[in-house]
Design a protein around this motif. Sequence first.
Motif, PDB file in Angstrom:
ATOM      1  N   UNK A 157      43.398  34.660  35.959  1.00  0.00           N
ATOM      2  CA  UNK A 157      43.315  35.367  37.104  1.00  0.00           C
ATOM      3  C   UNK A 157      41.853  35.156  37.653  1.00  0.00           C
ATOM      4  N   UNK A 158      40.555  35.121  36.665  1.00  0.00           N
ATOM      5  CA  UNK A 158      39.387  34.689  37.023  1.00  0.00           C
ATOM      6  C   UNK A 158      39.205  33.478  37.867  1.00  0.00           C
ATOM      7  N   UNK A 159      39.983  32.366  37.353  1.00  0.00           N
ATOM      8  CA  UNK A 159      39.899  31.330  38.215  1.00  0.00           C
ATOM      9  C   UNK A 159      40.449  31.273  39.662  1.00  0.00           C
ATOM     10  N   UNK A 160      41.550  32.189  39.908  1.00  0.00           N
ATOM     11  CA  UNK A 160      42.082  32.308  41.036  1.00  0.00           C
ATOM     12  C   UNK A 160      41.224  33.075  42.094  1.00  0.00           C
ATOM     13  N   UNK A 161      40.289  33.881  41.309  1.00  0.00           N
ATOM     14  CA  UNK A 161      39.372  34.945  42.336  1.00  0.00           C
ATOM     15  C   UNK A 161      38.352  33.804  42.539  1.00  0.00           C
ATOM     16  N   UNK A 162      37.795  32.903  41.835  1.00  0.00           N
ATOM     17  CA  UNK A 162      36.767  32.123  42.214  1.00  0.00           C
ATOM     18  C   UNK A 162      37.232  31.100  43.162  1.00  0.00           C
ATOM     19  N   UNK A 163      38.333  30.534  43.146  1.00  0.00           N
ATOM     20  CA  UNK A 163      38.884  29.694  44.108  1.00  0.00           C
ATOM     21  C   UNK A 163      39.451  30.340  45.392  1.00  0.00           C
TER      22      UNK A 163
END
Length: 640
Positions: A157-163
């Motif tokens: 989920x964190x990588x989704x937020x960053x993207x």
Amino acid sequence: MKTKPTLIAAALLLVAVCGFLFVRSKTVKSPEKAEVMAFLTQVNPLLKDGQTKSALTFFENNENKALNKILVNVLSGKTKLSGKSKPLFKVALDMENAGLDFTNPELIEARVIVRFEHPSLPVGYSSLKLLIHNIGNKQYKIYSVKTEDFRADYAKYQNKVINATVPETDLYKPITLAAFKTAEQLKARYDSVLWFQHINNKTWFYVVKGKVAESYYYEDELPADDKREKSDFKMGLVAPDLTEIIPVEYDLIHNIGGTIDSLIEVEKNGKKGFYNMAGKLVVPVNYEQILALNDGDNLALLKNGADYSYLKKDLSISDNITGLKIGDMLPKVKYLSGSFTLSEKSAGSLMEHNSRNNPTSLVISPSYMVELHILPKFMEFPNPLRTGLNDEDGGNGSGSIAVKHTGDENKEENWFQSAFYSVVNDYLGGRGGLYQDKQVVLVDKRQNKLLGFSGNSSFGEEDGGGELTGICNENSIRALNDSLFEFKTTAMLNQEMLTEHQYIDEGPYYYYLKVEKGKLVALKTERMFPTQFAKLDDSYLQACYVLANYDKDVSDPKKRPLSYTTPEILQIMKNEIYASYRYKFKNERWNSIFEYRFTNGTDTVLNVSVDDSLTAIDKYNIDFINRKLKITKPATLALK
């Protein structure tokens, strides 16, 4: 080594959790459920208000306290999984709807749904599994928390937020952005593009026709009856000029140069072969095993049935080799002849996922290293082309994987020989830390072939981790008969002792391996000691142990190494036999020692007698231990 992290789809996870809640809600007694729910709902306001010190008082003060502190900080929104920097999104617990399992009245299991919330994205879901200790008098403490799913879902989920919040030019190098665009164009010809590999600033594309399930990267680890959707596809390779140099007909295409420099290993229906980078099939795909060699003019050893031949440097294939002994070749096999460390720097060229949510680079292990259980099929490392995503919580990759050759055994009188290895995986992200496995490669001299087995080196109650101290380093294997082996190795036992706060940190662990369909398979056992499949003798008592205390660091120089089995260890060994049949000891300390392995979540009633369940080997071993302890009571009487 503990089970490695796996990514589970949020939707599947939510369905599983909801099913759990429905079933469990019908099986618990209302008054007891109300007490536990009242306990859990007291924690939530403290987390929401950031009162971490107060929230920690709900946890037992045991060996998990450092991890509990990090978890509480994450759940209260103070840090990421690393325990350091500020989080990028909100984490919320649904304590009010926790699913409870009262199968064991001493340790209640609570499954709590976790929500991930960010204004730019839909809500994400995960779960935590809490073991709640009933300490009596309607009082409870959180004994431990299982966080594997949570850590993986958090990173995803964190990588989704960053993207969603950072410009892509700040996250990816130009060569990766160009590869993303080309991969989109290739979808007109193929169902998907899984990976791309960059060599000399040019990009190759791994293309697929068919269905790739989310479980693809760990499907080999799933049990046969697992109902999860399975992958069904064929793979090919497209060159930088977008010509198809390997047709879409293979089960797996490895890294270019990953097994042998400048060649591409391919697999189809259990057979292996090689293409070159121009797209020419240089080794037909009909070999059962291909061993890369460090052997002058010979690049590899090719196995076809009982026959062996060489792949030469000029890419010609020799005639069948007469009189070759596979055991003599072990010192020449690449990766088996010594110790080495793998990382993104050792890969030579970089392979990336065609995914903005998976920031790691990928290395596919040579097929023979997977077959011998030395390395996992897929290894993931940091990706220097995606620096904006590779922070301390960036995924499930490894900083490095170190393989150490720890010794050999080759006795002339035996029909087998063996080589021992230790593999230490340095995980990154929320699961960060060292995880160690123990491996043995067995040479069957009669059938002239290799077999491999990999076992955990960490047992006990908590998530495995850490590296063995090296004080004990025992490795041996012996044949009990033509198809059953006893593999002895040093492991982290984490076995509590009768004296409170003391435990066996390291000691011998025995695997019993049978040959099944040409593979080494471990017999199932819940026991820590070798009492289930073998009759004890004095040789089992000469062993290296490291004793420790929960109040001190395991690396404390005052830890106690022993070269023999003490009376107290013998007592544990004997009572473990009884505990494996769910025996109820009169001394509650014994019940507590074995609770996790033998009664947690499986039995509500323990047995006052298990004498009728004991096997002939059990009775022999109990009698043997009694004689060593100078006990003259009946051999089937448990220690109090």
